[in-house]
Design an enzyme around this catalytic site. Structure first.
Site, mmCIF file in Angstrom:
data_model
loop_
_atom_site.group_PDB
_atom_site.id
_atom_site.type_symbol
_atom_site.label_atom_id
_atom_site.label_comp_id
_atom_site.label_asym_id
_atom_site.label_seq_id
_atom_site.Cartn_x
_atom_site.Cartn_y
_atom_site.Cartn_z
ATOM 1 C CE LYS A 154 -4.214 -1.508 1.839
ATOM 2 N NZ LYS A 154 -5.486 -1.556 2.905
ATOM 3 C CE LYS B 48 -6.985 -8.234 -1.313
ATOM 4 N NZ LYS B 48 -7.529 -8.540 -0.100
ATOM 5 C CE LYS C 175 -12.586 -3.125 0.724
ATOM 6 N NZ LYS C 175 -12.661 -4.279 1.654
#
Ligand code: TRP
Length: 340
Positions: A119, A204, A207
């Site tokens: 991130k 993956k 969102k």
């Protein structure tokens, strides 16, 4: 369920961040297991809004999304009468225990967290917040506040659960048996531990994927679902087979199995020699059929804010009562003055 029963059941805690849309990957990786386990465990299902602000949110959209998630949890089959469903920010003990646990966690441990590294890298140039760094400690606090035995999560969360275990063991070594050391529960690959992006089956389903065709939201319309699956990345072999060298097709098989309850091997046999066109069409219909009742129930619930607020109010009270006990125990253990 009577009170007597509740006490004897082991505890399950899990949560999803209300950022982006709730998608099929989160359903198959987490919620599906929550539903399966909800009768055997005393369950705490959290909308982990404190975690979501580690990345900037638009306040208005964020608030509405928390209601979306609540209505979706229930529409998917989590019964609010039998389980505690709550917003993390409604239970101050989560932030309070985080501070305590911060003092028992190493910078090095947090620096090694792969989710943080990923991130932080994605934030390119922008300031990486202390909150993002501390995210796994907040997650440990979530889990440890409730004497949690089991944490059903997607495979990507394994490292965070292991950290929660390490912190619990470390704390217990210093102060006695304060925390319950949790186990993680990760579904087997076939059952969908990891649902990948339809556009990039090496990463993956997420969102925050900027490519919206990679993700199927539980609220997508039938047309959108059909379009996304038609465009899903496969390979040039035209063979419906689950294999590491065929990540796109394997992912579609995993989704197919999860939404229909069929075995992957049965699906392979069913589509032997049939090519990808029919396979994708049938999968699209299976997904449409699967989400239809969830959407119907969702739209019934979503407009009734008073009812949703009442559920959150009750959940907050139940969660606070439990969490506050643990926090007091921890405060006593570390040596704070206790006012009776
Ligand atoms: N980090 C989890 C995820 O991204 C969400 C989460 C926060 C969580 N707190 C938790 C999951 C506690 C399980 C238990 O999926």
């Amino acid at each position: 369920m009577n009170k007597e029963n509740m006490k004897t059941k082991p505890v399950l805690f899990s949560g999803i961040q209300p950022s982006g849309l709730l998608h099929l990957g989160a359903y198959i990786g987490a919620i599906k297991n929550w539903i399966k386990l909800q009768n055997e465990y005393e369950c705490f299902f959290s909308i982990v809004d404190l975690h979501s602000i580690t990345v900037r949110q638009d306040p208005k959209a964020f608030r509405e999304r928390c209601y979306d998630f609540l209505a979706l949890y229930i529409a998917c089959g989590i019964d609010p009468a039998e389980n505690v469903i709550f917003c993390q920010s409604h239970v101050p003990a989560h932030a309070e225990l985080t501070w305590i646990l911060n003092c028992y966690t190493g910078m090095g441990e947090l620096s090694r967290m792969t989710q943080f590294k990923d991130k932080a890298k994605k934030q390119e140039g922008a300031t990486v917040s202390v909150g993002l760094f501390d995210y796994p400690v907040l997650q440990a606090a979530d889990i440890l506040l409730y004497r949690t035995n089991l944490v059903p999560v997607g495979a990507d969360q394994k490292q965070h659960i292991e950290l929660a275990r390490d912190i619990a063991l470390r704390f217990n070594r210093l102060y006695g048996e304060i925390f319950t050391v949790p186990d993680h529960f990760i579904p087997k690959a076939e059952a969908g531990a990891r649902i990948m992006s339809l556009q990039d089956p090496e990463s993956k389903m997420s969102k925050s994927d900027p490519n919206e065709h990679g993700t199927i939201s539980l609220l997508d319309s039938p047309e959108v679902i059909r379009k996304k699956l038609k465009r899903a990345v496969t390979d040039s072999e035209a063979e419906v087979r689950f294999h590491a060298t065929k990540p796109g097709v394997s992912n579609l098989l995993t989704i197919y199995a999860a939404v229909t309850g069929k075995d992957i091997s049965a699906l392979e046999a069913e589509y032997q020699g049939s090519g990808y066109g029919k396979f994708k069409d049938d999968l699209a219909e299976a997904v449409v059929t699967f989400v239809a009742p969830i959407q119907e129930r969702y739209f019934e619930l979503r407009h009734d804010k008073a009812a949703l607020n009442a559920i959150l109010q009750k959940g907050a009270e139940q969660a606070r009562a439990r969490a506050e006990q643990m926090l007091q125990k921890v405060y006593e253990a570390v040596g704070f003055v206790v006012l009776k």
